[in-house]
Enzyme design. Structure first.
Site, short mmCIF file in Angstrom:
data_model
loop_
_atom_site.label_atom_id
_atom_site.label_comp_id
_atom_site.label_asym_id
_atom_site.label_seq_id
_atom_site.Cartn_x
_atom_site.Cartn_y
_atom_site.Cartn_z
N ASP A 78 -6.44 6.41 10.64
CA ASP A 78 -6.49 4.80 11.00
C ASP A 78 -7.20 4.16 10.19
O ASP A 78 -8.65 4.53 10.04
CB ASP A 78 -7.03 5.29 11.90
CG ASP A 78 -6.86 4.11 13.25
OD1 ASP A 78 -6.69 2.66 12.71
OD2 ASP A 78 -6.70 4.72 14.61
N TYR A 178 1.99 -13.17 15.41
CA TYR A 178 2.30 -12.66 14.29
C TYR A 178 2.59 -13.69 13.50
O TYR A 178 1.97 -12.73 12.16
CB TYR A 178 3.69 -13.01 14.76
CG TYR A 178 4.41 -11.83 13.42
CD1 TYR A 178 4.76 -10.33 13.61
CD2 TYR A 178 5.78 -12.74 12.51
CE1 TYR A 178 5.43 -9.60 12.35
CE2 TYR A 178 6.15 -11.86 11.85
CZ TYR A 178 6.40 -10.93 11.33
OH TYR A 178 7.01 -10.38 10.78
#
Length: 306
Positions: A78, A178
């Site tokens: 991760d 985004y």
């Protein structure tokens, strides 16, 4: 195999975010060029990430790398957890003693993107999560992996994003979170290029065009074998490209002894195909960004951009 067919034999690569899509293809193509490739991600055969797709795993990616001619090594990681990334880099150092290529492709936020809403109408938690997944992960990975990369001159950092610097600098990507997430890697590559200069290193940012990732194909209800069926509904999909294309782009960069000429620059898979002479898996050379720009002032023929 000869050095001509495996120019990356003996090179050690890390593809951060190699579970699927561009990251997987980049890892496989680096393997096809002979490299040893450490592949990371959160989805394994035992555990799913928040993306929720069990059909692609980092173990499978590693197997594909090995089958292509390299050595694939899967390390569940991760990249939001510095201790996990630190352990990954320490393992590479312990097992290989060097790192030649770092590909920062961590993302996994497609499920969070919504278009057609203002910033204040979007879910704040989802937007901030996008920034974590696509920006914070890259910063953590570079911070911890670049010291190993610069131990030897000639190291290469490849940031992966969506959109060229020229396009993103003049176009709003329809969702502020985004937009920020996909512009950040462009600046990261620019900044890292400056910092790596004294160590003989190179940093670039690479973007695919309209990528036929596994998730994209599923969204269109097609497979890689029959993807053209989707063009009946969306003709512009005809300019899309398979992940192999950007994979070959990064492998060509990594194998180029003169790659430093690109340092700090934003590059597309189509641009690099023109430079290095490779094609997509079907033998074509799609230029999605060229088509998108041409579409703003006219109605270009998709066939002219394949």
């Amino acid at each position: 195999m000869t050095t001509a067919t495996t120019p990356l034999r003996g090179r050690i690569c890390l593809v951060a975010g190699a579970t699927r899509g561009a990251g997987r293809a980049i890892a496989v193509q680096l393997g096809a060029a002979g490299a040893t490739v450490y592949v990371t991600g959160r989805t394994t055969r035992e555990k799913l990430s928040e993306v929720g797709r069990a059909t692609e795993t980092i173990e499978e990616t590693a197997e594909l790398v090995t089958a292509a001619g390299g050595e694939g090594i899967a390390v569940p990681t991760d990249h939001l957890e510095p201790d996990q990334v630190r352990a990954l880099v320490e393992r590479i150092d312990r097992e290989q003693g060097r790192l030649d290529v770092l590909v920062n492709d961590v993302w996994g936020g497609e499920h969070l993107v919504t278009f057609g809403k203002k910033t204040w109408e979007n879910d704040l938690a989802g937007g901030l999560r996008m920034l974590e997944l696509g920006v914070k992960t890259h910063a953590i990975t570079s911070h911890l992996a670049v010291p190993l990369l610069i131990r030897n001159p000639g190291g290469l950092v490849v940031e992966v994003t969506d959109g060229t610097a020229a396009y993103n600098s003049t176009h709003f990507r329809e969702n502020l979170y985004y937009d920020l997430t996909k512009n950040a890697p462009i600046r990261m590559a620019f900044g890292l290029a400056k910092e790596l200069e004294e160590f003989g290193g190179t940093a670039v940012v690479v973007t695919p065009g309209w990528l036929r990732s596994e998730q994209m194909l599923a969204a269109f209800g097609v497979t890689e074998e029959n993807w053209r069926d989707a063009t009946e509904r969306i003709p512009d999909f005809g300019v899309s490209e398979s992940p192999v294309y950007v994979g070959r782009a990064v492998a060509a960069l990594a194998a180029d002894p003169d790659r430093h000429r690109w340092t700090g620059r934003s590059l597309s898979s189509a641009q690099l195909a023109g430079e290095y002479g490779f094609t997509d898996a079907d033998g074509s050379r799609p230029d999605a960004w060229g088509f998108i720009v041409a579409s703003e002032t006219g109605k270009p023929d998709v066939a002219d951009y394949r």
